[in-house]
Structure formats: structure tokens, C-alpha cells
Motif scaffolding. Structure first.
Motif, PDB file in Angstrom:
ATOM      1  N   GLU A   1      69.083 -19.252  24.580  1.00 63.30           N
ATOM      2  CA  GLU A   1      67.916 -18.241  24.761  1.00 63.30           C
ATOM      3  C   GLU A   1      67.042 -18.046  23.457  1.00 63.30           C
ATOM      4  N   GLU A   2      68.030 -18.389  22.199  1.00 62.92           N
ATOM      5  CA  GLU A   2      66.892 -18.372  20.999  1.00 62.92           C
ATOM      6  C   GLU A   2      66.383 -19.612  20.322  1.00 62.92           C
ATOM      7  N   GLU A   3      66.684 -20.627  21.432  1.00 61.07           N
ATOM      8  CA  GLU A   3      66.312 -22.182  21.197  1.00 61.07           C
ATOM      9  C   GLU A   3      66.805 -22.669  19.809  1.00 61.07           C
ATOM     10  N   LEU A   4      68.209 -22.409  19.785  1.00 57.85           N
ATOM     11  CA  LEU A   4      69.025 -23.105  18.430  1.00 57.85           C
ATOM     12  C   LEU A   4      69.758 -24.108  18.816  1.00 57.85           C
ATOM     13  N   LEU A   5      69.787 -25.105  17.936  1.00 58.18           N
ATOM     14  CA  LEU A   5      71.069 -26.118  18.213  1.00 58.18           C
ATOM     15  C   LEU A   5      71.946 -25.701  17.479  1.00 58.18           C
ATOM     16  N   VAL A   6      73.313 -26.151  17.870  1.00 57.24           N
ATOM     17  CA  VAL A   6      74.584 -25.699  17.404  1.00 57.24           C
ATOM     18  C   VAL A   6      75.188 -26.922  16.736  1.00 57.24           C
ATOM     19  N   LEU A   7      75.531 -26.765  15.414  1.00 57.00           N
ATOM     20  CA  LEU A   7      76.141 -28.145  14.677  1.00 57.00           C
ATOM     21  C   LEU A   7      77.406 -27.652  14.544  1.00 57.00           C
ATOM     22  N   GLU A   8      78.074 -28.537  15.415  1.00 55.87           N
ATOM     23  CA  GLU A   8      79.665 -28.068  15.465  1.00 55.87           C
ATOM     24  C   GLU A   8      80.517 -29.215  14.602  1.00 55.87           C
ATOM     25  N   ASP A   9      81.494 -28.635  13.587  1.00 58.59           N
ATOM     26  CA  ASP A   9      81.977 -29.559  12.981  1.00 58.59           C
ATOM     27  C   ASP A   9      83.546 -28.866  13.472  1.00 58.59           C
ATOM     28  N   ASP A  10      84.329 -29.845  13.806  1.00 60.36           N
ATOM     29  CA  ASP A  10      85.653 -29.527  14.315  1.00 60.36           C
ATOM     30  C   ASP A  10      86.550 -30.419  13.644  1.00 60.36           C
ATOM     31  N   PRO A  11      87.047 -30.573  12.260  1.00 59.90           N
ATOM     32  CA  PRO A  11      88.144 -31.323  12.059  1.00 59.90           C
ATOM     33  C   PRO A  11      89.504 -30.829  12.087  1.00 59.90           C
ATOM     34  N   TYR A  12      89.772 -29.673  12.556  1.00 60.31           N
ATOM     35  CA  TYR A  12      91.114 -29.217  12.432  1.00 60.31           C
ATOM     36  C   TYR A  12      91.593 -28.638  13.964  1.00 60.31           C
ATOM     37  N   GLY A  13      90.698 -29.133  15.021  1.00 60.57           N
ATOM     38  CA  GLY A  13      90.965 -28.374  16.284  1.00 60.57           C
ATOM     39  C   GLY A  13      92.243 -29.011  16.929  1.00 60.57           C
ATOM     40  N   PHE A  14      92.801 -30.287  16.381  1.00 62.04           N
ATOM     41  CA  PHE A  14      94.211 -30.722  16.846  1.00 62.04           C
ATOM     42  C   PHE A  14      95.155 -29.795  16.538  1.00 62.04           C
ATOM     43  N   PHE A  15      95.490 -29.240  15.452  1.00 61.79           N
ATOM     44  CA  PHE A  15      96.236 -28.579  14.849  1.00 61.79           C
ATOM     45  C   PHE A  15      96.622 -27.530  15.104  1.00 61.79           C
ATOM     46  N   VAL A  16      97.085 -27.186  16.225  1.00 62.15           N
ATOM     47  CA  VAL A  16      97.418 -25.983  16.651  1.00 62.15           C
ATOM     48  C   VAL A  16      98.767 -25.288  16.362  1.00 62.15           C
ATOM     49  N   ARG A  17      98.920 -24.051  15.915  1.00 61.47           N
ATOM     50  CA  ARG A  17     100.341 -23.506  15.545  1.00 61.47           C
ATOM     51  C   ARG A  17     100.708 -22.390  16.584  1.00 61.47           C
ATOM     52  N   THR A  18      99.911 -21.862  17.140  1.00 67.26           N
ATOM     53  CA  THR A  18     100.281 -21.013  18.180  1.00 67.26           C
ATOM     54  C   THR A  18      99.411 -21.096  19.440  1.00 67.26           C
ATOM     55  N   GLY A  19      99.606 -20.850  20.718  1.00 69.01           N
ATOM     56  CA  GLY A  19      98.712 -20.830  21.742  1.00 69.01           C
ATOM     57  C   GLY A  19      98.451 -22.345  22.057  1.00 69.01           C
ATOM     58  N   GLU A  20      97.172 -22.567  22.978  1.00 67.65           N
ATOM     59  CA  GLU A  20      96.767 -23.691  23.469  1.00 67.65           C
ATOM     60  C   GLU A  20      95.581 -23.873  22.834  1.00 67.65           C
ATOM     61  N   ALA A  21      95.470 -25.295  22.592  1.00 67.24           N
ATOM     62  CA  ALA A  21      93.847 -25.826  22.130  1.00 67.24           C
ATOM     63  C   ALA A  21      92.676 -25.220  23.199  1.00 67.24           C
ATOM     64  N   ARG A  22      91.803 -24.807  22.317  1.00 64.06           N
ATOM     65  CA  ARG A  22      90.742 -24.499  22.938  1.00 64.06           C
ATOM     66  C   ARG A  22      89.444 -25.538  23.213  1.00 64.06           C
ATOM     67  N   PRO A  23      88.767 -25.581  24.045  1.00 64.94           N
ATOM     68  CA  PRO A  23      87.677 -26.595  24.443  1.00 64.94           C
ATOM     69  C   PRO A  23      86.691 -26.516  23.105  1.00 64.94           C
ATOM     70  N   THR A  24      86.237 -27.794  22.543  1.00 62.08           N
ATOM     71  CA  THR A  24      85.201 -27.708  21.802  1.00 62.08           C
ATOM     72  C   THR A  24      83.751 -27.120  22.483  1.00 62.08           C
ATOM     73  N   LEU A  25      82.824 -26.604  21.423  1.00 63.28           N
ATOM     74  CA  LEU A  25      81.569 -26.375  22.141  1.00 63.28           C
ATOM     75  C   LEU A  25      81.072 -27.627  22.862  1.00 63.28           C
ATOM     76  N   LYS A  26      81.127 -28.722  22.163  1.00 67.24           N
ATOM     77  CA  LYS A  26      80.342 -29.916  22.780  1.00 67.24           C
ATOM     78  C   LYS A  26      80.956 -30.220  24.382  1.00 67.24           C
ATOM     79  N   ALA A  27      82.365 -29.991  24.466  1.00 70.16           N
ATOM     80  CA  ALA A  27      82.905 -30.282  25.929  1.00 70.16           C
ATOM     81  C   ALA A  27      82.152 -29.030  26.683  1.00 70.16           C
ATOM     82  N   LEU A  28      81.919 -27.782  26.240  1.00 74.87           N
ATOM     83  CA  LEU A  28      81.338 -26.852  27.171  1.00 74.87           C
ATOM     84  C   LEU A  28      79.815 -26.942  27.348  1.00 74.87           C
TER      85      LEU A  28
END
Length: 445
Positions: free
Chosen positions: A224-251
């Protein structure tokens, strides 16, 4: 005949005549922290976000390199001469392991991009530099960032003279509606909000994570705002509780997300290999079409020329050995970081039970994974307090104010559990508790 004279006294350079970014506190913060760590080598350090060395062995490097050369010759049919040229010469500007990276992000994250959209960089820091330089063309172009924010991105923005507008972060990461409000406020101020930088999983420094619903809403706001999203995801693998969430790029369905990646936390930090997934289409003045990755290549050719082929080969061999499935290959690291974060939280609870927290005014967040958490204290957690903590109590941490762009974080400190053993964490929190109690009671000096 020339008479010898004493050599002239070298004239110092004036800091006022150097680039203004060199006087920015953002650039001083990490140097100060490194200096304190060096002066107190016996202190237990919760300051750096470096990964565990785990099962690293020097012999691994030779094995990874051999795995990659075997892959080139046996799977791709390369000759020995071709392999030698790849390893010993300058190489393709956008990298030589781009196809392996594209396979890996597809397997691990469900991200589908063509190999040509992958730019292999010298660490994620170069990925940030290339991306910001390409996207921010006008003086009014503005970068939105969560606050607190990783200093690497704000430092690069400062070096490039890019305006930065903070978006206050909540306990669950940035609120997409706050991002929208910041974008609209920037437009009203005559700025052009160009992109929003975010670490959606276990952010550095706060440890906060965005829900799936928030991620989807952020993508809608970006559209809506014509923004790009710069997604930095170095820690996504390291889940302590719950399930891993999809990256923004995957969505991402509208190619709004430029994904910044790194192998520093998931593979080998010493290789200094990162990447950008830049599959956005770029239209030229004559109607010609390229990918954003191709435009980043032009900038990279004038900075690092190309990422070390030897480093890429080591990472490439590691990817080959893992079947291009790093999430599975990181199972031991995931278990380690789960244990260290649990140990950190348990130790804080032991030293500051509920009634003690209320009495002293001490609290902390409880991240679902990653390396970092934030402790709130009722005193100024600044560089002076850090030095006292290191000298008198033998424990190091990071002042949160170094990560804020809006004057916040003055009474907060960041703890990283990534590089310490459970035993060192237990002892370190005992020292930290002694420091915090002494600061509150006025006996620290």
C-alpha cells in the motif's frame, strides 16, 4: 647545494575535514565495546553476538573445499583446469555458488528465486551496503528501521548519507501499523520512504519476533505504501519454543522483499560469505529489463570486485555435504542455543525471583529463540556502568542505548548467550546480579 634539514613534523588531519559519519556515535559504539572486551579478557562476556564454535575443527576447511571441487568435477563435469581457474582467479561478480544458495533457501525456507537473483557478498554487511546504495538515489529517500536496531544497517546508512526514520519496536517486534504511520509521516515531511529494514526472527538486539499475522500485514502495508522490505534473518533457525515461522520472503507474492542472508550463524563465520536475494525486475529508460541482482552487480564490481572464490568454495562444499539443507545440518547448534538461552533465563530467575524483581525494579524479556535478551534496570546502563561492571565484577554486556535512534534504551542492557557454555553463563549471571544489586544499593563503587 641543498642543506639537509630535520624532517618536518607531520601535520595531523582534521576530523572536521573527514566524512561526518566518522563523528557519529553509531560508529564509535562497537569500537568502544571491542576495546573494553580487550582490556578485560578474564571477564565473562555476554556482549558479542558471535556464534558458538561448536564442533569446528581446522580439518573441516580442507574437507569442505574438497567436497566442492568434487561437486564441480563429478556432478557438473568441470575439468581440472576449469576448477583451478575458479579457485585461483577473479570470478563472477555475483558469485559462483549462487545455484547452491538458491537450492538451499528453497529447501530450508520455501523461498523460490532463480539462481540469477542471488548475489553472493562478502558477509551480510556488504549485502546491506550494495542494497542501500542501489535503492536510495535521491536526497529525500528515507530508510525506516525498527528501534532498537542493529547498528550495522544504521551505520551503513550513515556512511552513505541516507536519512533514517525509527519505528518504535514492541515486545513482538515492529507493529506494521506503526510502520505505515512512519511512512506516512515521512511523506508529510517531504521525504520518500523507500524501504523498511527488519529482523523478523529473534532480532538483534531485542530478541523480539513477529507473528505470522504481523508478517502478512507488514507485506500488505509495504504494498500500500510502495515500500520495499529489507529482511535480515540470521537467527531464524534457532527456535527455542514453538515452531519456526515463515520468512517474509517466503510469504512475498509481490516481490516487495529483498532478503539479506548470511552463513555466519548457520555455517562458518570466518568465511565471511553472505548473499542478497534480489529478484525484483528493473526497467531501463529504453524499456530493457534486468533483475535488481544485476544492478547490485555493477556496484559490487566497484567495491569488492567479487567475493573470495576460496571462501565461496568452502561454503559451497558445506552446502553440498548437507544436501543443501542447512536447517537439518544445524540441529546441534539449535540444541546448543536452546540450552544456553534456557540457562540464561533460569539463572536470572534464581538471582531475581519475582519478589526480588519487584523490589529492585529489574525485569527482562523471554525470547522464543535466538541469541539475545534485554534486561531492564533502574539505573543508567551506559558505557561508564559497563566499564565498572567489567573492572569490578568481571562481567560484560552491551548498553541498549547504542541500538536506539530515538534516545531510548538508557536503562536497558543486552545479554547474548550464544558463545558461552552453560557453566560460564551460570557464573556470569551471578556476577551480573552482584553488579546490578550493587548499582541499585549504591555500593558498586
Amino acid at each position: 647545494m641543498v642543506t639537509p634539514t630535520a624532517p618536518p613534523t607531520p601535520a595531523p588531519l582534521s576530523l572536521a575535514e573527514l566524512h561526518t559519519s566518522l563523528s557519529d556515535p553509531v560508529l564509535d559504539a562497537m569500537n568502544f565495546l571491542n576495546e573494553v572486551v580487550a582490556r578485560f579478557p578474564d571477564a565473562i562476556s555476554f556482549a558479542p553476538g558471535r556464534p558458538t564454535e561448536g564442533t569446528f575443527e581446522p580439518e573441516d576447511l580442507a574437507r569442505h573445499l574438497q567436497s566442492y571441487t568434487t561437486y564441480l568435477q563429478q556432478e557438473l563435469g568441470w575439468s581440472r583446469d576449469q576448477t583451478r581457474t575458479l579457485l585461483f582467479q577473479y570470478g563472477r561478480t555475483n558469485g559462483v555458488i549462487h545455484e547452491l544458495i538458491a537450492r538451499t533457501v528453497a529447501n530450508d525456507e520455501g523461498i523460490e528465486v532463480p539462481p540469477e537473483a542471488v548475489v553472493v557478498t562478502t558477509g551480510c554487511q556488504e549485502a546491506m551496503l550494495l542494497t542501500l546504495r542501489a535503492l536510495f538515489a535521491r536526497p529525500e529517500d528515507t530508510l525506516l528501521v525498527s528501534s532498537p536496531c542493529y547498528v550495522g544497517i544504521t551505520g551503513v546508512a550513515r556512511l552513505l548519507g541516507i536519512q533514517v526514520r525509527p519505528v518504535p519496536e514492541g515486545p513482538d517486534g515492529p507493529d506494521p501499523l506503526a510502520v505505515q504511520a512512519a511512512a506516512r509521516a515521512a511523506k508529510q515531511a517531504g521525504q520518500r520512504p523507500r524501504a523498511f529494514y527488519v529482523v523478523p526472527d529473534f532480532a538483534n538486539p531485542s530478541g523480539a519476533s513477529m507473528s505470522r499475522a504481523a508478517r502478512e500485514l507488514l507485506l500488505a502495508v509495504a504494498e500500500e505504501e510502495e515500500l520495499l522490505v529489507l529482511e535480515d534473518d540470521p537467527y531464524g533457525f534457532f527456535v527455542r519454543t514453538g515452531e519456526a515461522r515463515p520468512t517474509l520472503k517466503a510469504l512475498d507474492r509481490g516481490r516487495r522483499v529483498v532478503h539479506l542472508g548470511s552463513f555466519a550463524k548457520t555455517a562458518l563465520p570466518g568465511a565471511r560469505v553472505g548473499y542478497v536475494l534480489a529478484d525484483q525486475e528493473v526497467v531501463g529508460p529504453e524499456g530493457g529489463r534486468t533483475l535488481l541482482a544485476d544492478e547490485l552487480s555493477k556496484i559490487k564490481s566497484m567495491t569488492t570486485v567479487n567475493t573470495s572464490a576460496v571462501s565461496q568454495a568452502v561454503i559451497g562444499g558445506l552446502l553440498v555435504e548437507s544436501g543443501c539443507r542447512l536447517r537439518e545440518a544445524n540441529s546441534a547448534a539449535v540444541a546448543h542455543y536452546r540450552t544456553t538461552m534456557d540457562t540464561l533465563l533460569d539463572a536470572l530467575e534464581r538471582h531475581f525471583p519475582a519478589e526480588r524483581q519487584a523490589e529492585l525494579g529489574v525485569s527482562w524479556n523471554r525470547p522464543d529463540g535466538g541469541f539475545f535478551l534485554v534486561v531492564d534496570v533502574p539505573f543508567a546502563a551506559d558505557h561508564k556502568a559497563l566499564e565498572l561492571s567489567a573492572r569490578a565484577f568481571g562481567v560484560l554486556w552491551t548498553p541498549m542505548r547504542d541500538f536506539h535512534l530515538d534516545g531510548g534504551g538508557t536503562r536497558q542492557l543486552r545479554l547474548s548467550c550464544s558463545s558461552q557454555s552453560p557453566e560460564a553463563i551460570t557464573e556470569g549471571i551471578a556476577r551480573l546480579a552482584a553488579f546490578i544489586t550493587a548499582q541499585i544499593t549504591g555500593t558498586a563503587a
